[in-house]
Design a protein around this motif. Structure first.
Motif, mmCIF file in Angstrom:
data_model
loop_
_atom_site.group_PDB
_atom_site.id
_atom_site.type_symbol
_atom_site.label_atom_id
_atom_site.label_comp_id
_atom_site.label_asym_id
_atom_site.label_seq_id
_atom_site.Cartn_x
_atom_site.Cartn_y
_atom_site.Cartn_z
ATOM 1 N N ASP A 119 0.814 -1.223 0.000
ATOM 2 C CA ASP A 119 0.000 0.000 0.000
ATOM 3 C C ASP A 119 0.846 1.270 0.000
ATOM 4 O O ASP A 119 0.307 2.376 0.047
ATOM 5 C CB ASP A 119 -0.966 0.007 1.184
ATOM 6 C CG ASP A 119 -0.273 0.034 2.535
ATOM 7 O OD1 ASP A 119 0.981 -0.040 2.568
ATOM 8 O OD2 ASP A 119 -0.962 0.122 3.561
ATOM 9 N N GLY A 120 2.188 1.128 -0.021
ATOM 10 C CA GLY A 120 3.064 2.283 -0.079
ATOM 11 C C GLY A 120 3.717 2.674 1.226
ATOM 12 O O GLY A 120 4.601 3.529 1.237
ATOM 13 N N LYS A 121 3.279 2.100 2.349
ATOM 14 C CA LYS A 121 3.947 2.382 3.615
ATOM 15 C C LYS A 121 5.374 1.852 3.574
ATOM 16 O O LYS A 121 5.640 0.809 2.972
ATOM 17 C CB LYS A 121 3.186 1.766 4.794
ATOM 18 C CG LYS A 121 1.863 2.456 5.108
ATOM 19 C CD LYS A 121 1.360 2.093 6.491
ATOM 20 C CE LYS A 121 1.021 0.631 6.635
ATOM 21 N NZ LYS A 121 -0.180 0.239 5.873
ATOM 22 N N VAL A 122 6.258 2.557 4.247
ATOM 23 C CA VAL A 122 7.658 2.140 4.315
ATOM 24 C C VAL A 122 7.955 1.684 5.738
ATOM 25 O O VAL A 122 7.708 2.413 6.703
ATOM 26 C CB VAL A 122 8.605 3.289 3.918
ATOM 27 C CG1 VAL A 122 10.067 2.835 3.993
ATOM 28 C CG2 VAL A 122 8.271 3.789 2.512
ATOM 29 N N MET A 172 4.196 7.650 -1.178
ATOM 30 C CA MET A 172 3.454 8.628 -1.965
ATOM 31 C C MET A 172 3.398 9.997 -1.292
ATOM 32 O O MET A 172 2.860 10.945 -1.853
ATOM 33 C CB MET A 172 2.036 8.114 -2.238
ATOM 34 C CG MET A 172 1.986 6.782 -2.981
ATOM 35 S SD MET A 172 2.923 6.776 -4.547
ATOM 36 C CE MET A 172 1.897 7.849 -5.563
ATOM 37 N N GLU A 173 3.957 10.097 -0.088
ATOM 38 C CA GLU A 173 3.937 11.362 0.645
ATOM 39 C C GLU A 173 5.319 11.987 0.789
ATOM 40 O O GLU A 173 5.431 13.202 0.987
ATOM 41 C CB GLU A 173 3.327 11.130 2.035
ATOM 42 C CG GLU A 173 1.866 10.682 1.968
ATOM 43 C CD GLU A 173 1.326 10.238 3.313
ATOM 44 O OE1 GLU A 173 2.079 10.322 4.321
ATOM 45 O OE2 GLU A 173 0.157 9.799 3.375
ATOM 46 N N GLU A 174 6.356 11.180 0.715
ATOM 47 C CA GLU A 174 7.738 11.662 0.808
ATOM 48 C C GLU A 174 8.597 10.879 -0.164
ATOM 49 O O GLU A 174 8.223 9.783 -0.598
ATOM 50 C CB GLU A 174 8.307 11.447 2.214
ATOM 51 C CG GLU A 174 7.629 12.159 3.344
ATOM 52 C CD GLU A 174 8.283 11.790 4.662
ATOM 53 O OE1 GLU A 174 9.346 12.362 4.984
ATOM 54 O OE2 GLU A 174 7.739 10.919 5.361
ATOM 55 N N SER A 175 9.775 11.402 -0.457
ATOM 56 C CA SER A 175 10.717 10.615 -1.246
ATOM 57 C C SER A 175 11.381 9.585 -0.340
ATOM 58 O O SER A 175 11.512 9.784 0.874
ATOM 59 C CB SER A 175 11.783 11.510 -1.868
ATOM 60 O OG SER A 175 12.707 11.948 -0.889
ATOM 61 N N LEU A 176 11.792 8.493 -0.930
ATOM 62 C CA LEU A 176 12.473 7.462 -0.152
ATOM 63 C C LEU A 176 13.781 7.999 0.433
ATOM 64 O O LEU A 176 14.182 7.622 1.539
ATOM 65 C CB LEU A 176 12.742 6.238 -1.038
ATOM 66 C CG LEU A 176 13.069 4.926 -0.320
ATOM 67 C CD1 LEU A 176 11.998 4.548 0.674
ATOM 68 C CD2 LEU A 176 13.283 3.802 -1.330
ATOM 69 N N TYR A 177 14.416 8.891 -0.282
ATOM 70 C CA TYR A 177 15.645 9.520 0.218
ATOM 71 C C TYR A 177 15.360 10.290 1.505
ATOM 72 O O TYR A 177 16.106 10.185 2.489
ATOM 73 C CB TYR A 177 16.232 10.455 -0.845
ATOM 74 C CG TYR A 177 17.555 11.074 -0.462
ATOM 75 C CD1 TYR A 177 18.753 10.413 -0.728
ATOM 76 C CD2 TYR A 177 17.607 12.313 0.178
ATOM 77 C CE1 TYR A 177 19.970 10.971 -0.359
ATOM 78 C CE2 TYR A 177 18.816 12.877 0.546
ATOM 79 C CZ TYR A 177 20.001 12.205 0.273
ATOM 80 O OH TYR A 177 21.203 12.763 0.647
ATOM 81 N N ASP A 178 14.277 11.056 1.509
ATOM 82 C CA ASP A 178 13.935 11.832 2.704
ATOM 83 C C ASP A 178 13.517 10.924 3.862
ATOM 84 O O ASP A 178 13.818 11.210 5.026
ATOM 85 C CB ASP A 178 12.821 12.829 2.392
ATOM 86 C CG ASP A 178 13.305 14.006 1.548
ATOM 87 O OD1 ASP A 178 14.532 14.198 1.454
ATOM 88 O OD2 ASP A 178 12.454 14.718 0.968
ATOM 89 N N ILE A 179 12.817 9.848 3.541
ATOM 90 C CA ILE A 179 12.427 8.893 4.587
ATOM 91 C C ILE A 179 13.671 8.275 5.210
ATOM 92 O O ILE A 179 13.777 8.140 6.432
ATOM 93 C CB ILE A 179 11.488 7.811 4.011
ATOM 94 C CG1 ILE A 179 10.136 8.423 3.619
ATOM 95 C CG2 ILE A 179 11.286 6.674 5.014
ATOM 96 C CD1 ILE A 179 9.232 7.481 2.849
#
Length: 359
Positions: free
Chosen positions: A281-284, A301-308
Motif C-alpha cells: 500500500d506504499g507504507k515504508v 506517496m507522501e515523501e521521497s524514499l531519500y527523505d524517509i
C-alpha cells in the motif's frame, strides 16, 4: 546440487554465499547515504497459509489490511525514488528484493516490474522469493529474459501429506518441483547464466531433508536447509504449530539458538541501518519481520524514499536500537533476527552522536 565446475558455468555466486561476501563493516560506515537493500512487496496476499507464517495467524488478518496487490503507481514512484537516490549518492542498491509478507507471483505485473527495475539500473542484484506454485512457463521465461539474478524457492515439504498440512492448500510438491524444473530447463536451453536457482526447505528434523535434496539435486543450483525461528511480535508460537506441539517447538527453538551461539541483548539490529521495505500500500517499514507494521517510518506517496531514509522517524528508531538493542520494543524485544549478525554487522557501542536526521 551442482558441482564447483557447474557453478562456474552458471556464473553466479551461490545464494548461501551471496549474503556473506563483500559485507560492509557497518561500524565504520554508518550512517549510510542509502540502504544496502530495499524490498518491494508486490502483494501482501498469499495463496498459502503456512502454519509457521504470519499469514495463518488471526493477528495478521486483523492488522495487515488492506490486503492488496501494489499499484503500478506506487511501484513506479518507488523506482523513481531509487533512481533519485542513485543520482544523489552515485551508488546503486546492493540488492533489490521482490518479496515481503505475501506471494509476489500473485501480482499480474511481476514480470513487468522486474523489467522496469532492470532498465532503471538501480541495483547490483535482483531477487525474487516465492513458493513457486504460481511459476508459469511464461513467467519463467520472463525471469530469464529480463535477467533476474536470484530465484529463491521456499519449499515447505516434499511429502504430499506434510505439504497439505503445512501450507493448508492442495498444491502438491510435484507441481512446485515441475514449475522450478521448467525454469531451470529454459534457462539452460537459452544458454543463460541467470537466475541462480536456490531451493530451500525448513529443517524437518528427519529424513525429509535428504528426500528434498535428492529431489532437487538436478533442478536447483543449490539446496539449503533453513533452521526456522518463531515470529516476533505475536503470541502464537509458530514453531509449536509447525512441528506439532510445545515440546517439539521448544526443541526447534533450542536448535535455532544453538546455531547462532549468541546473546541477543548484545546485538544491535542491523536492519534500521541497512534495509527498508515498501509495502503493497506504499507504507515504508524497516524490517522483514515487521508483519504488523510496527516500524512504519513513512509513505512512498507522501515523501521521497531519500527523505524517509534520512528522516526523524528512522533516526529515532536507530537511536532506540543503539541504546537498548530493542529491549522493550513490541516487535524487537523477542525478535531473533539480530542473532544472525555477522562480525561486520556489529554496532554495539556505536556512538549515537554520529547519527543525524534531516528536518
Amino acid at each position: 546440487m551442482v558441482t564447483e565446475n557447474e557453478k562456474k558455468v552458471v556464473g553466479e555466486v551461490p545464494f548461501s554465499e551471496a549474503y556473506i561476501n563483500n559485507r560492509v563493516k557497518l561500524f565504520d560506515k554508518v550512517p549510510l547515504e542509502m540502504p544496502l537493500c530495499v524490498s518491494i512487496e508486490p502483494s501482501n496476499i498469499c495463496n498459502f497459509k503456512c502454519l509457521m507464517c504470519w499469514q495463518s495467524t488471526e493477528e495478521f488478518k486483523k492488522c495487515a489490511t488492506p490486503f492488496m496487490n501494489m499499484s503500478m503507481e506506487v511501484f513506479e514512484k518507488t523506482i523513481a525514488d531509487l533512481k533519485e537516490m542513485k543520482s544523489k549518492t552515485g551508488k546503486r542498491l546492493k540488492l533489490l528484493k521482490f518479496y515481503f509478507r505475501g506471494e509476489p507471483l500473485l501480482h499480474s505485473e511481476i514480470g513487468n516490474m522486474l523489467k522496469i527495475a532492470q532498465e532503471a539500473d538501480i541495483a547490483e542484484c535482483t531477487e525474487v522469493t516465492t513458493n513457486a506454485s504460481l511459476l508459469t512457463p511464461d513467467l519463467a521465461r520472463t525471469f530469464v529474459e529480463y535477467g533476474l539474478d536470484y530465484f529463491r524457492a521456499s519449499i515447505y515439504s516434499v511429502i504430499p501429506e506434510n505439504q497439505k498440512r503445512i501450507t493448508q492448500t492442495s498444491v502438491t510438491p510435484e507441481t512446485v518441483k515441475n514449475n522450478i524444473e521448467y525454469l531451470r530447463k529454459y534457462r539452460d536451453e537459452k544458454g543463460a547464466k541467470k537466475p541462480f536457482i536456490c531451493a530451500k526447505i525448513m529443517d524437518s528434523h528427519g529424513d525429509e531433508n535428504n528426500i528434498f535434496k535428492k529431489m532437487y539435486e538436478n533442478i536447483a543450483d543449490e539446496t539449503l536447509v533453513d533452521v526456522p525461528w518463531d515470529l516476533a511480535g505475536t503470541e502464537e508460537k509458530a514453531l509449536d504449530k509447525l512441528y506439532g506441539g510445545t515440546d517439539e517447538g521448544e526443541k526447534a527453538r533450542k536448535k535455532y539458538e544453538d546455531t547462532q551461539n549468541k546473546s541477543k541483548r548484545n546485538n544491535v539490529c542491523r536492519y534500521p541501518f541497512t534495509h527498508c521495505i515498501v509495502e503493497a500500500d506504499g507504507k515504508v517499514v524497516i524490517c522483514c519481520m515487521d508483519w504488523p507494521g510496527m516500524t512504519n517510518i513513512g509513505h512512498i506517496m507522501e515523501e521521497s524514499l531519500y527523505d524517509i531514509w534520512h528522516g526523524k522517524k528512522l533516526y529515532d528508531f536507530r537511536v532506540m536500537q543503539l541504546k537498548t538493542c530493542g529491549s522493550g520494543h513490541p516487535l524487537c524485544d523477542d525478535c531473533a533476527l539480530p542473532l544472525q549478525n555477522k562480525p561486520e554487522d556489529e554496532l554495539y557501542g556505536f556512538p549515537v552522536e554520529k547519527l543525524s536526521f534531516k528536518e
